[in-house]
Motif scaffolding. Structure first.
Motif, PDB file in Angstrom:
ATOM      1  N   THR A   1       0.745  -1.121  -0.073  1.00 19.96           N
ATOM      2  CA  THR A   1       0.120   0.006  -0.018  1.00 19.96           C
ATOM      3  C   THR A   1       0.857   1.237   0.081  1.00 19.96           C
ATOM      4  N   SER A   2       0.138   2.362  -0.622  1.00 23.27           N
ATOM      5  CA  SER A   2       0.833   3.777  -0.369  1.00 23.27           C
ATOM      6  C   SER A   2      -0.195   4.787   0.042  1.00 23.27           C
ATOM      7  N   ASP A   3       0.324   5.953   0.102  1.00 21.60           N
ATOM      8  CA  ASP A   3      -0.679   7.131   0.499  1.00 21.60           C
ATOM      9  C   ASP A   3      -0.068   8.167  -0.094  1.00 21.60           C
ATOM     10  N   SER A   4      -0.981   9.477  -0.270  1.00 18.96           N
ATOM     11  CA  SER A   4      -0.637  10.801  -0.513  1.00 18.96           C
ATOM     12  C   SER A   4       0.441  11.535   0.532  1.00 18.96           C
ATOM     13  N   SER A   5       0.371  10.975   1.893  1.00 22.17           N
ATOM     14  CA  SER A   5       0.867  11.616   2.749  1.00 22.17           C
ATOM     15  C   SER A   5       1.544  10.985   3.642  1.00 22.17           C
ATOM     16  N   GLU A   6       2.706  11.088   4.064  1.00 18.94           N
ATOM     17  CA  GLU A   6       3.471  10.187   4.889  1.00 18.94           C
ATOM     18  C   GLU A   6       3.155  10.469   6.389  1.00 18.94           C
ATOM     19  N   ALA A   7       2.294  11.472   6.724  1.00 19.52           N
ATOM     20  CA  ALA A   7       1.840  11.541   7.909  1.00 19.52           C
ATOM     21  C   ALA A   7       0.584  10.629   8.205  1.00 19.52           C
ATOM     22  N   VAL A   8       0.303   9.808   7.371  1.00 16.74           N
ATOM     23  CA  VAL A   8      -0.775   8.646   7.235  1.00 16.74           C
ATOM     24  C   VAL A   8      -0.216   7.499   7.654  1.00 16.74           C
ATOM     25  N   ILE A   9      -0.750   6.628   8.838  1.00 16.60           N
ATOM     26  CA  ILE A   9      -0.286   5.483   8.946  1.00 16.60           C
ATOM     27  C   ILE A   9      -1.150   4.380   8.807  1.00 16.60           C
ATOM     28  N   GLN A  10      -0.784   3.357   8.307  1.00 12.57           N
ATOM     29  CA  GLN A  10      -1.347   2.179   7.879  1.00 12.57           C
ATOM     30  C   GLN A  10      -0.936   1.143   8.859  1.00 12.57           C
ATOM     31  N   ALA A  11      -1.718   0.456   9.403  1.00  6.54           N
ATOM     32  CA  ALA A  11      -1.460  -0.606  10.427  1.00  6.54           C
ATOM     33  C   ALA A  11      -2.362  -1.814  10.582  1.00  6.54           C
ATOM     34  N   GLY A  12      -1.989  -2.920  11.462  1.00  8.39           N
ATOM     35  CA  GLY A  12      -2.907  -3.798  11.721  1.00  8.39           C
ATOM     36  C   GLY A  12      -3.763  -4.780  10.280  1.00  8.39           C
ATOM     37  N   PRO A  13      -2.862  -5.226   9.471  1.00  9.45           N
ATOM     38  CA  PRO A  13      -3.593  -6.094   8.265  1.00  9.45           C
ATOM     39  C   PRO A  13      -3.933  -7.363   8.797  1.00  9.45           C
ATOM     40  N   ARG A  14      -5.050  -7.758   8.218  1.00 15.32           N
ATOM     41  CA  ARG A  14      -5.598  -8.767   8.518  1.00 15.32           C
ATOM     42  C   ARG A  14      -6.158  -9.593   7.206  1.00 15.32           C
ATOM     43  N   TRP A  15      -5.678 -10.862   6.861  1.00 13.84           N
ATOM     44  CA  TRP A  15      -6.191 -11.465   5.426  1.00 13.84           C
ATOM     45  C   TRP A  15      -7.614 -11.967   5.450  1.00 13.84           C
ATOM     46  N   SER A  16      -8.046 -11.758   4.323  1.00 12.50           N
ATOM     47  CA  SER A  16      -9.660 -12.536   4.062  1.00 12.50           C
ATOM     48  C   SER A  16      -9.179 -14.041   4.078  1.00 12.50           C
TER      49      SER A  16
END
Length: 332
Positions: A194-209
């Motif tokens: 994944t990516s995002d337009s802002s480095e201030a955004v945090i992406q966390a806690g992935p879970r698989w289908s």
């Protein structure tokens, strides 16, 4: 000098965190999938599984549903325990004097992936009171039978095994902001999903289908926390929630038709579930727990009929501290 009475809040204690269990969990007979409405009629029974004095959290079901891994305080650090539900027997799995959190079972039930503190203090502190994310940890595995540990990934959190056991998903800040990554089962050959337009955004806690085609994860920006899904093959991202409420700790149901999560959209932080289609898009939602909460870290059992979660509470205590009447500094 006479002691001066001072009030203090034990804000970081998070005392009385208890794993809860909903039994006889199933789809209600009156559910209308065409219109998206959900009828009531669950036969629910709450069972308190743990009652220790310290923090108890992060429940995770074994693949056969017979055991529950969770985190509890022991000897001043958070450690991973396994409870056999049929007998109530508990066994401590990690023993190093470092915090160990976020256990995740391998599909064969032989190992747990988890996060171990890497800081000199040996302790992990959440980013804030909600514990939305952590800093200063590595991903390890531990053999359930022998207790042998193995270091896999440096500077990463939220490990999750793919259903076939061939890959690990996790979050790491290796290329700027914290993003979702996928590696092989040994932690090698990582790729950024994944990516995002802002480095201030945090992406966390992935879970698989359950079919291994999608991941659900959190997108944290400031004080907001929403859920997104991502296609593993194409990296296409779909917004699952987008509102003023905070959504935490997503997890898929075993049949892949629901995503369970914690949300404060009803006032207190409670457990909800929401229908999800094959493209990761949301449908009708239902609130499963009520009250002040906070009900967090929901974990659906492999049979789809039980749900473990943690109940987080805060203790507020009054303390007394002697101070100097001249300087106001602590005198004892």
């Amino acid at each position: 000098p006479l002691p001066v009475a001072l009030g203090a809040l034990a804000l970081l204690a998070l005392a009385a965190v208890i794993a809860g269990l909903l039994r006889r969990w199933g789809h209600p007979a009156g559910e209308n999938r065409t219109s998206g409405s959900i009828a009531s009629g669950f036969n629910r029974r709450m069972i308190q599984l743990t009652s220790g004095e310290g923090v108890e959290e992060w429940p995770a079901w074994s693949p056969d549903g017979s055991r529950l891994a969770y985190v509890a305080e022991a000897d001043g650090f958070r450690q991973i325990f396994i409870r056999t539900l049929a007998t109530g027997e508990e066994r401590r799995i990690t023993r190093e004097r470092r915090d160990a959190i976020q256990p995740s079972w391998s599909p064969d039930g032989r190992r747990l992936a988890f996060v171990r503190a890497s800081a000199d203090s040996g302790q992990l502190a959440p980013s804030d009171l909600n514990g939305w994310y952590f800093e200063g940890g590595d991903i390890w595995t531990v053999e359930v039978t022998s207790g042998a540990t193995n270091h896999l990934v440096t500077g990463a959190f939220g490990p999750a095994w793919s259903p076939d056991g061939a890959h690990l998903a996790f979050d790491a800040a290796w290329a700027g902001g914290r993003r979702i990554w996928i590696s092989d089962s040994t932690g090698l050959n990582p790729r950024q999903l994944t990516s995002d337009s802002s480095e201030a955004v945090i992406q966390a806690g992935p879970r698989w289908s359950p079919d291994g085609r999608r991941l659900v994860f959190r997108r944290i920006e400031g004080t907001t926390s929403d859920l997104l899904t991502a296609d593993v093959a194409s990296a296409t991202i779909v917004r699952f929630t987008q509102d003023a409420a905070a959504e935490l700790d997503p997890a898929w149901s075993p049949d892949g038709r629901w995503i369970y999560y914690s949300s404060d959209r009803g006032g207190g932080m409670n457990v909800w579930r929401e229908q999800v289609d094959a493209g990761g898009r949301p449908g009708a939602r239902e609130q499963l727990t009520t009250g002040a909460g906070a009900d967090v870290e929901p974990a659906p059992a492999p049979d789809g009929r039980r749900l473990a979660f943690a109940v987080r509470g805060l203790n507020s205590d009054v303390w007394r501290l002697p101070v100097s009447p001249v300087t106001g500094a602590a005198a004892g």
